[in-house]
Design an enzyme around this catalytic site. Structure first.
Site, short mmCIF file in Angstrom:
data_model
loop_
_atom_site.label_atom_id
_atom_site.label_comp_id
_atom_site.label_asym_id
_atom_site.label_seq_id
_atom_site.Cartn_x
_atom_site.Cartn_y
_atom_site.Cartn_z
N TYR A 15 2.22 -16.65 35.32
CA TYR A 15 1.10 -17.40 34.71
C TYR A 15 0.94 -17.63 33.34
CZ TYR A 15 -1.75 -20.11 37.98
OH TYR A 15 -2.23 -20.77 39.04
N GLU B 183 -0.80 -20.46 31.16
CA GLU B 183 -1.49 -21.50 30.76
C GLU B 183 -1.52 -21.75 29.32
OE1 GLU B 183 -5.31 -21.75 32.81
OE2 GLU B 183 -4.49 -22.16 34.80
N ASP C 231 9.41 -45.38 30.42
CA ASP C 231 9.44 -44.39 31.52
C ASP C 231 10.99 -44.27 31.66
OD1 ASP C 231 10.00 -42.88 33.78
OD2 ASP C 231 8.21 -43.82 34.84
N THR D 297 11.80 -37.95 34.08
CA THR D 297 12.27 -36.83 35.31
C THR D 297 13.43 -36.04 34.68
OG1 THR D 297 13.48 -38.27 36.54
CG2 THR D 297 11.26 -37.98 37.14
N LYS E 224 17.23 -36.51 37.71
CA LYS E 224 18.23 -37.73 38.47
C LYS E 224 19.49 -37.67 37.58
CE LYS E 224 13.87 -40.34 38.86
NZ LYS E 224 13.00 -40.30 40.12
N ARG F 205 13.88 -30.37 39.23
CA ARG F 205 13.04 -31.31 39.92
C ARG F 205 11.62 -31.24 38.86
NH1 ARG F 205 12.64 -34.86 43.41
NH2 ARG F 205 14.92 -34.42 43.98
C1 LIG Z 1 10.94 -44.80 36.83
C2 LIG Z 1 10.19 -43.56 37.60
N1 LIG Z 1 9.35 -42.99 37.09
C3 LIG Z 1 8.52 -41.79 37.64
C4 LIG Z 1 9.30 -41.54 38.83
C5 LIG Z 1 8.52 -40.32 39.67
O1 LIG Z 1 9.06 -39.18 39.45
P1 LIG Z 1 8.65 -37.99 40.42
O2 LIG Z 1 9.23 -38.23 41.97
O3 LIG Z 1 9.31 -36.68 39.83
O4 LIG Z 1 7.16 -37.77 40.47
C6 LIG Z 1 10.41 -42.05 39.55
C7 LIG Z 1 11.04 -41.50 40.75
O5 LIG Z 1 11.57 -42.29 41.42
C8 LIG Z 1 11.11 -43.44 38.74
O6 LIG Z 1 11.81 -43.77 39.31
#
Ligand SMILES: Cc1ncc(COP(=O)(O)O)c(C=O)c1O
Length: 412
Positions: free
Chosen positions: A45, A47, A191, A217, A220, A226
């Site tokens: 842990y 935090e 994002d 993320t 990918k 993950r």
């Molecule tokens: C552009 C985008 N943002 C956020 C996410 C969410 O990611 P997670 O599945 O790790 O929550 C994805 C997932 O496919 C995504 O394609």
């Protein structure tokens, strides 16, 4: 029970080994990433943040997190990096929670145009907590309609503009997005979950110099564990950190943070640049093969790791939905996912499209010859879907190809 579970893990390992994975958001993590993810760091842990924890015994994990932050900063040439977000959706939750008030107006790309649920869809927290105004793509070019976006920004004066997508095959104009955001005094939030590996390898332009905040993320194209991460300009870092923890999360997943650090280091290796380059070359090759076979691709092709087949163009196959094709290919060992296409009239559960991506099969070592072959098999499966003998032969060939290209890591 334990045996049963490990049997299931073994079965999943075999499933991954014996199928061709065209899911654009999946990849095969290296054995080093898997080892860190499965390490004793899961027991701890922690935090808080390095040097400021709410628990004792954090002297080692402090070094782990500091290492991950510095590796992330170096990889993405970033001012400030937070590596604690548990996933892409959690990262986006934390970004909105940091810089918006409930009910604030935000522009986000609509799901059918290629955006993500967390970019303001009405069934997601984002669409429920904030006043998202969707923008989309041009009907003809199927590329982002920046003029419409600018007009919406002028009209609605959003606090934030969200860019980035889950199913958009083309590069985005971050400079134009930044100008639009500045013109209405909005924050630009990109994002880059899907494209992070291509950005890390410098194969496509980075949003980091242009955006106030970038989330991603790590699993990918980046090929890590993950998880999620958030990059901000220096001035926004303290606010962001506070809203990740204690704002929306408890203890960080230290084993996953260590694995993120491993992936960041791997992505700086010259071989990762070659990999990322091959991912895009394979996607372009595969898209062209489908096009030559008579399929219609959304935007006509791709600049990245993924492309979308529009099944509404029925000349190759008659009437088929994304769901039909996903199921049909799955039976023959080719894994894809159904996806809406721009201006789709089918529901997201059925869809008129198929999304395909090359990150996973490129990790396996597939090149031009193999991706062209897979595209031809997919066409054959669709054309001969009622011929069991043909389908059986193709299924055998898919298995043989997988045996020739084993997943290079795969140690569990
Ligand atoms: C552009 C985008 N943002 C956020 C996410 C969410 O990611 P997670 O599945 O790790 O929550 C994805 C997932 O496919 C995504 O394609």
């Amino acid at each position: 029970m334990k045996n049963n579970l490990f049997n299931l893990i073994d079965l999943e390992k075999r499933r991954q080994a014996s199928t061709v994975n065209l899911i654009a958001s999946e990849n095969y993590a290296s054995s080093a990433v898997l080892a860190a993810t499965g390490s004793v760091l899961t027991n701890k842990y922690a935090e808080g943040y390095p040097g400021r924890r709410y628990y004792g015994g954090c002297e080692i994990v402090d070094q782990v997190e500091t290492y991950a932050i510095e590796a992330g900063k170096k990889l993405f040439k970033a001012d400030h990096v937070n590596v604690q977000a548990h996933s892409g959706a959690s990262a986006n939750f934390a970004v909105y929670f940091s810089f918006l008030k409930l009910g604030d107006t935000v522009l986000g790309m609509s799901l059918t145009a290629g955006g993500h649920l967390t970019h303001g869809h009405h069934i997601n927290f984002s669409g429920k907590f904030y006043n998202f105004i969707p923008y989309g793509v041009d009907q003809e070019s199927e590329r982002i309609n920046y003029d419409q976006l600018e007009q919406l920004a002028q009209q609605h004066k959003p606090k934030m503009i969200v860019a980035g997508a889950s199913a958009y095959a083309r590069l985005m104009d971050y400079e134009r997005l930044a100008k639009i955001a500045q013109s209405v005094n909005a924050l630009l939030f990109v994002d880059m979950a899907h494209i992070a590996g291509l950005v890390a390898a410098d194969i496509i332009p980075s949003p980091v110099p242009w955006a106030d905040i970038v989330s991603s993320t790590t699993h990918k194209t980046l090929r890590g564990p993950r998880g999620g991460m958030i990059i901000t300009k220096q001035a926004l870092g303290a606010t962001l950190d506070k809203s990740v923890m204690p704002g929306c999360q408890g203890g960080p997943l230290m084993h996953v943070i260590a694995a993120k650090a491993v992936a960041f280091d791997e992505a700086r290796h010259p071989s990762f640049k070659t990999y990322a380059n091959n991912v895009v070359t394979n996607a372009i090759t595969m898209a062209k093969t489908f096009s030559d076979l008579g399929y219609r691709l959304v935007t006509g092709g791709t600049d990245t790791h993924l492309f979308l087949l529009d099944l509404r163009d029925t000349k190759n196959h008659g009437t088929l939905t994304g769901k039909d094709v996903e199921e049909l290919l799955g039976k023959c060992g080719i894994i894809v996912n159904r996806n809406t296409v721009p201006f789709d009239t089918q529901s997201p559960l059925i869809t008129s499209g198929i999304r395909m991506g090359t990150p996973a099969l490129t990790t396996r070592g597939f090149g031009k010859k193999e991706v062209e072959q897979v595209a031809v098999w997919i066409d054959d499966i669709i054309r001969h879907r009622n011929d069991d003998n043909q389908l059986e032969t193709i299924t055998d060939n898919v298995k043989k190809l997988c045996e020739q290209f084993p997943i290079p890591t795969g140690t569990l």
